[in-house]
Design a protein around this motif. Structure first.
Motif: not given
Ligand code: SAM
Length: 278
Positions: A225-231
Motif C-alpha cells: 500500500g505504501r507505494q500507492y499512497l500519497l505522502p
C-alpha cells in the motif's frame, strides 16, 4: 385449508437452527408478496396463492438447510443501500459500517482518490461514493464473479464515481497517488471453528480465510500500500475482533504513523488505520 400470512408466520418455530427465526420468516413472506414487513401485520388473514405457497415452502426448506437469508432474497442492505448478493463473495456485514464511518470522518481533499481492495459486492466503495460524490473510487477484486456483481451494483445504484475492475490486490492497479486505501480483506484463520457455523458456510473461503493466522493479506496490503499512497495518505483495514493488537503492531512495523484501532458497535476491535508519511 387456507394458508394465510399468519399461519406461515407461525412456521418460524420450525427454524430451530436460526437465532432470528421470526424475522427470517417475515423477510421471506415480505419478499414473496413484494411488500415491506408492515404489510404482514396489516393483512395477517390474507391467503397465499398456490404459487406463493410453493415459493414459501421452497424458501423455508432452503433456510432450514442453513442457506443465508440474503442469498434467498438476493439482496442485503448496507449503509442504507440495497446490494445484490450471491455466492461469489461475502454478504456485507453491519460491522463494516465502522470502517465506512471512519473513512468519511477523515479530512480529505474534495476530489480524493480512494481504493477499495477486495470490494466483493462493492459495499464499502459504493457507501463512500454515495456520501462523497466528488471522490474518485477504484474498487477491485480478484474474483471475476465478484467484479461482475459489484459492477451490477454500481450500475443499479447509479454511482458514476466508482470504477470496478479485476485485480489481485495491487497487481493490476496502474496509477498511484491515492489519498486513502480501504479494505476488508480475508482475515480468518483456516482452523477457526466459526467457519463451520451460520452464514459463513455458504460464503467462499477465498473471501474469508488468510494464511498466517489470518494476517497474510493484511500484511501484504500494508507492505504494498505504501507505494500507492500519497505522502500523508491513509490506509484503513477491517480485521478480526482478536487481531487489534497484532494489526496495530504491523501498521507500526511497516512505518505507518498516527495508528489507531477503532471498535465496532459491539465494542470489539474492528478497524485499524494509519497514515503513511512517506
Ligand atoms: C471479506 S471479503 C470483503 C468484501 C467486501 N469488501 C465487504 O466488506 O463486504 C474479502 C474480499 O476480498 C477478495 N479477495 C481475496 N483475495 C483477493 C486478492 N488477492 N485480490 C483482490 N481481492 C481479493 C475476495 O474475493 C472478497 O470479495
Amino acid at each position: 385449508m387456507n394458508v394465510t400470512i399468519l399461519t406461515c408466520m407461525r412456521r418460524a418455530q420450525e427454524l430451530k437452527n436460526s437465532d432470528s427465526a421470526r424475522l427470517d420468516v417475515e423477510l421471506l413472506l415480505a419478499h414473496i408478496f413484494d411488500k415491506d414487513r408492515s404489510y404482514l401485520y396489516t393483512w395477517p388473514e390474507k391467503c397465499l396463492t398456490e404459487d406463493q405457497q410453493e415459493q414459501f415452502e421452497s424458501l423455508l426448506g432452503e433456510r432450514l438447510k442453513g442457506k443465508p437469508i440474503a442469498h434467498l432474497l438476493g439482496h442485503r442492505e448496507f449503509w442504507g443501500l440495497s446490494f445484490e448478493v450471491d455466492a461469489s463473495t461475502l454478504i456485507p456485514r453491519p460491522d463494516t459500517e465502522t470502517l465506512v464511518e471512519a473513512a468519511l470522518s477523515l479530512s480529505l481533499p474534495i476530489e480524493a482518490k480512494v481504493i477499495d481492495l477486495g470490494t466483493g459486492t462493492g459495499a464499502i466503495a459504493m457507501a463512500l461514493a454515495s456520501e462523497k460524490p466528488s471522490w474518485h473510487l477504484l474498487a477491485v477484486d480478484h474474483s471475476q464473479a465478484a467484479v461482475n456483481l459489484a459492477q451490477r451494483n454500481q450500475q443499479r445504484l447509479q454511482l458514476s464515481n466508482v470504477i470496478v475492475q479485476s485485480s489481485d490486490w495491487f497487481n493490476d492497479i496502474e496509477d498511484s497517488g491515492y489519498h486513502l486505501i480501504v479494505s476488508n480483506p480475508p482475515y480468518i484463520d483456516k482452523n477457526d471453528p466459526h467457519l463451520a457455523q451460520g452464514d459463513v458456510r455458504f460464503e467462499p473461503l477465498t473471501a474469508l480465510v488468510a494464511e498466517d493466522e489470518g494476517l497474510a493479506d493484511i500484511r501484504h496490503i500494508l507492505h504494498q500500500g505504501r507505494q500507492y499512497l500519497l505522502p500523508y495518505g491513509w490506509l484503513m483495514l477491517e480485521h478480526g475482533y482478536r487481531q487489534g493488537a497484532a494489526v496495530f503492531q504491523l501498521f507500526e512495523e511497516f512505518g505507518y504513523q498516527q495508528v489507531k484501532t477503532l471498535q465496532d458497535f459491539g465494542y470489539n476491535d474492528r478497524v485499524t488505520m494509519g497514515q503513511f508519511v512517506g
